[in-house]
Structure formats: C-alpha cells, structure tokens
Design an enzyme around this catalytic site. Structure first.
Site, PDB file in Angstrom:
ATOM      1  N   GLY A 173      -1.072   1.684   9.880  1.00  0.00           N
ATOM      2  CA  GLY A 173      -2.361   2.104  10.430  1.00  0.00           C
ATOM      3  C   GLY A 173      -3.400   1.034  10.154  1.00  0.00           C
TER       4      GLY A 173
ATOM      5  N   TYR B  36     -11.010   5.496  14.663  1.00  0.00           N
ATOM      6  CA  TYR B  36     -10.003   5.836  13.655  1.00  0.00           C
ATOM      7  C   TYR B  36      -9.807   7.357  13.574  1.00  0.00           C
ATOM      8  CZ  TYR B  36      -7.790   5.887   8.981  1.00  0.00           C
ATOM      9  OH  TYR B  36      -6.939   6.081   7.922  1.00  0.00           O
TER      10      TYR B  36
ATOM     11  N   LYS C 238      -6.458   9.603  14.291  1.00  0.00           N
ATOM     12  CA  LYS C 238      -5.818  10.437  13.265  1.00  0.00           C
ATOM     13  C   LYS C 238      -5.843  11.917  13.649  1.00  0.00           C
ATOM     14  CE  LYS C 238      -4.680   7.108  10.445  1.00  0.00           C
ATOM     15  NZ  LYS C 238      -3.252   6.771  10.270  1.00  0.00           N
TER      16      LYS C 238
ATOM     17  N   GLY D 118       0.800  -1.226   0.000  1.00  0.00           N
ATOM     18  CA  GLY D 118       0.000   0.000   0.000  1.00  0.00           C
ATOM     19  C   GLY D 118       0.833   1.275   0.000  1.00  0.00           C
TER      20      GLY D 118
HETATM   21  N1  LIG Z   1      -5.904   4.234   1.761  1.00  0.00           N
HETATM   22  C1  LIG Z   1      -6.472   5.373   2.098  1.00  0.00           C
HETATM   23  O1  LIG Z   1      -7.352   5.870   1.384  1.00  0.00           O
HETATM   24  C2  LIG Z   1      -6.027   6.114   3.338  1.00  0.00           C
HETATM   25  C3  LIG Z   1      -6.665   7.316   3.627  1.00  0.00           C
HETATM   26  C4  LIG Z   1      -6.272   8.038   4.753  1.00  0.00           C
HETATM   27  C5  LIG Z   1      -5.253   7.557   5.556  1.00  0.00           C
HETATM   28  N2  LIG Z   1      -4.656   6.372   5.266  1.00  0.00           N
HETATM   29  C6  LIG Z   1      -3.591   5.933   6.176  1.00  0.00           C
HETATM   30  O2  LIG Z   1      -2.422   5.630   5.423  1.00  0.00           O
HETATM   31  C7  LIG Z   1      -1.690   4.588   6.058  1.00  0.00           C
HETATM   32  C8  LIG Z   1      -1.445   3.453   5.080  1.00  0.00           C
HETATM   33  O3  LIG Z   1      -2.698   3.008   4.584  1.00  0.00           O
HETATM   34  P1  LIG Z   1      -2.865   1.860   3.463  1.00  0.00           P
HETATM   35  O4  LIG Z   1      -4.111   2.166   2.746  1.00  0.00           O
HETATM   36  O5  LIG Z   1      -1.598   1.703   2.715  1.00  0.00           O
HETATM   37  O6  LIG Z   1      -3.142   0.602   4.414  1.00  0.00           O
HETATM   38  P2  LIG Z   1      -2.776  -0.938   4.230  1.00  0.00           P
HETATM   39  O7  LIG Z   1      -3.690  -1.671   5.133  1.00  0.00           O
HETATM   40  O8  LIG Z   1      -2.736  -1.311   2.779  1.00  0.00           O
HETATM   41  O9  LIG Z   1      -1.270  -1.006   4.798  1.00  0.00           O
HETATM   42  C9  LIG Z   1      -0.973  -0.771   6.152  1.00  0.00           C
HETATM   43  C10 LIG Z   1       0.283  -1.551   6.508  1.00  0.00           C
HETATM   44  O10 LIG Z   1       0.545  -1.325   7.904  1.00  0.00           O
HETATM   45  C11 LIG Z   1       0.894  -2.570   8.495  1.00  0.00           C
HETATM   46  N3  LIG Z   1       0.587  -2.585   9.915  1.00  0.00           N
HETATM   47  C12 LIG Z   1      -0.654  -2.586  10.478  1.00  0.00           C
HETATM   48  N4  LIG Z   1      -0.542  -2.686  11.812  1.00  0.00           N
HETATM   49  C13 LIG Z   1       0.783  -2.747  12.100  1.00  0.00           C
HETATM   50  C14 LIG Z   1       1.531  -2.886  13.311  1.00  0.00           C
HETATM   51  N5  LIG Z   1       0.919  -2.993  14.490  1.00  0.00           N
HETATM   52  N6  LIG Z   1       2.882  -2.921  13.226  1.00  0.00           N
HETATM   53  C15 LIG Z   1       3.508  -2.827  12.043  1.00  0.00           C
HETATM   54  N7  LIG Z   1       2.849  -2.707  10.870  1.00  0.00           N
HETATM   55  C16 LIG Z   1       1.518  -2.667  10.889  1.00  0.00           C
HETATM   56  C17 LIG Z   1       0.052  -3.581   7.733  1.00  0.00           C
HETATM   57  O11 LIG Z   1       0.557  -4.903   7.885  1.00  0.00           O
HETATM   58  C18 LIG Z   1       0.141  -3.054   6.302  1.00  0.00           C
HETATM   59  O12 LIG Z   1       1.253  -3.571   5.614  1.00  0.00           O
HETATM   60  C19 LIG Z   1      -2.512   4.194   7.285  1.00  0.00           C
HETATM   61  O13 LIG Z   1      -2.023   4.897   8.416  1.00  0.00           O
HETATM   62  C20 LIG Z   1      -3.896   4.670   6.932  1.00  0.00           C
HETATM   63  O14 LIG Z   1      -4.669   4.912   8.078  1.00  0.00           O
HETATM   64  C21 LIG Z   1      -5.028   5.651   4.185  1.00  0.00           C
END
Ligand SMILES: NC(=O)c1ccc[n+]([C@@H]2O[C@H](COP(=O)([O-])OP(=O)(O)OC[C@H]3O[C@@H](n4cnc5c(N)ncnc54)[C@H](O)[C@@H]3O)[C@@H](O)[C@H]2O)c1
Length: 435
Positions: free
Chosen positions: A277, A340, A344, A208
């Site tokens: 996250g 959540y 954030k 991601g």
């Molecule tokens: N995708 C979106 O639209 C979006 C929007 C706003 C914010 N975010 C934020 O961006 C960040 C990345 O999101 P994403 O969409 O790539 O998510 P995702 O779920 O694809 O990837 C998150 C990664 O974090 C890892 N992870 C989770 N818990 C963990 C822990 N306790 N220790 C170590 N690693 C851990 C997971 O294994 C995963 O590889 C997050 O903080 C998310 O909240 C995403």
C-alpha cells in the site's frame, strides 16, 4: 522511531510525573514470544443469562475454569442475554472481578447474533457492544475487551484462542462475528504450525507490516513468497532468504503482474495477503489526478484484479484465505487522505461483498485487517506532533507494532478460522478515530 514516552512512563519517576500531570499511562503490552506463548494465569468462565452454548466443545483447548482470584482472562458467556433483566447479569458477573484481572489481561464477551424477530433480544445483545467498547476504554493497564458474536463454540475456537492469547495484544473494543460450523484444522496438523504445507503470498513484504506478516506466517509453518517492487529487490530477497521462502520482484500495478504471480505459483496458493500500500497525501483541492490514481491503483484496483484472477482460475485452493489490508483512515476518514481513505474503504466493500460468494463457490474466506497507528517507516515519516497524537489517541495509549497486524493476519489465515468470513478487524488499540 522509538516511543520514548512509553519508555519514560515505564520508569518510577516517569510514572509519578505523568500521573501528577494527568497524562496518558500506556502499559507495556505482553506480546507473544516462543518463551511466553500464553498469558500466564487462569481463564475464568462466567455466564450471564441462560446459555445454550456448548463451550465445552471448544475446551480443553481453551482451558476455562469456574473460579480464580487473579485471572489472566475472563470469558463472559452472554449469549443467553435476551432482555434488559438478564442484561443485569453482565454487571453482576463482571463487577466483582474486573479489578482483579491481571495487567495485559483479556475480557472476551460472547454474544449471540441479533434476532430480527425479537427486538428485546436484539436490544439486549446490541447493548453488549456499547458495554464492550466502554469497558475497553476504561479498563486500562494494557487490558483488552472484545465481543465475539457466535452460535457454535467449536467454530469459534481459533478466534477465542487468538483473543485470549498475547497475540491479540493491540486489539480492543472490537466486535467479531463468527459463523456456524466449519470444521477445525485437519487431524494431524501440529497446533503450533497450523500453516504447514501451505503456501502464502504476501505483497509488499520487503519491509514494515508485510515483512512481519511473512515472518509470522513462516513461523506458523507456511512457505512464504515475498512480493515487492524492483526498488526493494534486495530487501525482498533478504527477507525471503531469512524465512526459507522465495522472492517475487514485481510491481503489482504492472499489466502483467497477475500473470507473473500465477506463473511463479504453478501449484497454486493457500493464503493471499494484500498488504502492499502507498500514501500520497494532499487535500483534495491540491491533489493532482496522478496522486489520486496511483493510490487507488496500488491499494484497490490491483487488489481487485489479483483477487478476481487468482480466485476464479482456482489458483487459490479450497480452504484458502484472502486477507486484505484496510486502515482506520478508510473507516473514519482523515484530512489529506481522500485518495487513501477511498482506497481503504473500497477494501471494506470488496471484503463484505465477496466473502459469502468466495466461501460458497470456492471454499475461500475473505477478511480484512484495519490497522490503526502502527510503528513503521510509513508512520515514522509523520510530523512529530501528529505522530504523538496518533500514538496516544487510543485505549492502550501507544502505537501498535507490525507484529500485531501480522498475528491478526495469521489468525485469519489459520485453517481453523473457516467460520470467520467477511470481517474487518481493527488492529488499533481501540483508536478514538471511527467506531
Ligand atoms: N503503518 C501504519 O500505521 C498503517 C496503518 C493503516 C494501514 N496500513 C497499511 O498497511 C500496509 C503496510 O503498511 P506499512 O506501514 O508496512 O508500509 P511500508 O511503506 O513500510 O511498506 C509497504 C510495502 O509495500 C511495497 N509496495 C508499494 N507499492 C507496491 C507495488 N505497486 N507493488 C508491490 N509492492 C509495493 C513497498 O515497496 C513496501 O515494501 C499498507 O497497505 C498500509 O496502507 C499501515
């Protein structure tokens, strides 16, 4: 999950049909590639009011020109706007050229900090914010409009370079404040590898957005450490190997997580990206305590713990950068996401409070990125109707890509971005959610 609507509106029949029906018209965005590192075309400089800004100090890096028929970007220096009369210069300057700005082009308005002792200046400068956000909403064709408040053009060079480049494709309608006077990158640093000889730790980097961040920081020369949970070990190792970095497999909420990070980085680090996250959505009435605490622990408590330990122990070297991941859900709120959004919003509080002290005491900047709807596995799992709404409800009428958040992180991590501190930068295509 591919955005089929975006592809459909890219075809002639699709464009015809969706226009007739009055449906959103997302334009394909021009993003950075090694073959196309800049937006092709002139960067036109216009001025409103009488400016004292020494923009030449940031040039020739920016390559601004005084005239152009079809600019790829327009910089409007409005730092000298002090009252409603000079505010009219903003209209005078942009009204004739706005139509000619190329598709996927940029408008960057430069403003001054609000003067607490002069409410006419403050009114006129605050007016630029409403102007910028409105133009961002109406300009279309993948073009973006942002406002940078600054006092020192040299200190804002990395920010202006970023906003005028294809790397900022999904940032629009934002206000970024750049403080005075931090020197740029050390002499001899290769401009296309600003993070050479620097070490960056990215949490949640096995997939991601985190994977894209690790990849982009590696492109910029950093040695990356890819941290993720044991369940994602294979992916973490694959990413680390591809980027010539190393994997660190641990759960950031584990009691010994910080010790293990410090042990894995005995020489310290320069860039710490808190990206890991999770979501555990439920309305508050149906939310068990465990769903609340697991989200708060991963998204906020572990960020506070690692930051505190690595910063106060000196593990993050002077000139270091901390970039945390917020979310527009934390700014605007979202039904089903009290846990959540609380986590954030907590990131925003952490950044705003810690940034001035971290810079003064440790020479480290602290900023956050706040992604909107980004196309990842997290959002692919969202039900179709809500997913479609998330994609279209922004000025660019499409979702962002992980690389958009990654490029923003790389700009904040740049050694030249030392004057960008305490900022929460939305990467959301100017989402309708929140400010
Ligand atoms: N995708 C979106 O639209 C979006 C929007 C706003 C914010 N975010 C934020 O961006 C960040 C990345 O999101 P994403 O969409 O790539 O998510 P995702 O779920 O694809 O990837 C998150 C990664 O974090 C890892 N992870 C989770 N818990 C963990 C822990 N306790 N220790 C170590 N690693 C851990 C997971 O294994 C995963 O590889 C997050 O903080 C998310 O909240 C995403």
């Amino acid at each position: 999950m591919a955005d089929r609507y975006l592809r459909f509106t890219g075809t002639a029949p699709g464009r015809f049909l969706t226009r007739r029906l009055g449906l959103p018209q997302p334009a394909p965005l021009k993003r950075w590639s090694a073959q196309r590192p800049t937006l092709e075309g002139d960067r036109l400089l216009l001025t409103a009011g009488k400016s004292d800004l020494d923009l030449a100090a940031a040039d020739p890096g920016l390559g601004l020109t005084a005239s152009s028929d079809k600019p790829a970007a327009v910089v409007l220096d409005a730092t000298g706007v002090r009252d409603v009369e000079t505010l009219a210069d903003v209209h005078t300057a942009l009204h004739p050229v706005v139509r000619s700005v190329a598709a996927s082009g940029r408008i960057v308005v430069l403003g001054a900090p609000l003067d607490a002792a002069d409410h006419h200046q403050a009114a006129a400068q605050q007016a630029l914010e409403g102007f910028t956000r409105s133009l961002g909403k109406e300009i279309g064709r993948g073009r973006t409009v942002n406002l940078v408040r600054l006092t020192d053009a040299r200190a804002a060079e990395s920010t202006l370079r970023f906003l005028l480049s294809p790397k900022s494709a999904y940032i629009s309608g934002q206000v970024i404040e750049v403080g005075p006077g931090e020197a740029g990158p050390a002499a001899g640093t290769a401009p296309d590898r600003p993070l050479a000889h620097r070490t960056a730790l990215v949490t949640g980097a096995a997939r991601g957005i985190g994977e894209a961040i690790a990849e982009t920081l590696a492109r910029d020369g950093a040695r990356v450490v890819v941290l993720d949970v044991p369940q994602a070990e294979q992916d973490a190792r694959r990413v680390a190997e591809r980027l010539g970095g190393s994997a660190l497999v641990l759960d950031i909420t584990a009691p010994d997580a910080v010790e293990r990070i410090a042990a894995a980085l005995p020489d310290g680090l320069d860039v710490l990206v808190h990206n890991a996250g999770i979501t555990r959505d439920r309305r508050l009435v149906n939310m068990p305590a465990e769903r609340w605490s697991s989200v708060l622990d991963v998204n906020l408590a572990s960020v506070l713990r690692t930051t505190d330990t690595l910063l106060t122990s000196g593990a993050i070297r002077r000139g270091g950068r901390i970039v945390a991941t917020a979310s527009i859900a934390g700014l605007a709120g979202n039904a089903g996401q009290t846990n959540y959004a609380a986590s954030k919003a907590g990131i925003v509080g952490l950044v705003r409070s810690l940034a001035p002290r971290a810079l003064a005491e440790h020479g480290v900047t602290v900023n956050a990125v706040a992604p909107g709807f980004i196309e990842t596995k997290m959002t692919a799992a969202v039900p179709l109707f809500i997913r479609e709404a998330g994609r279209r409800m922004n000025s660019l009428a499409q979702g962002g890509l992980p690389v958009d958040v990654a490029e923003t992180t790389a700009w904040l991590a740049d050694p030249g971005s030392g004057s960008v501190n305490g900022q929460v930068v939305r990467v959301c295509g100017q989402s309708l959610l929140g400010a």
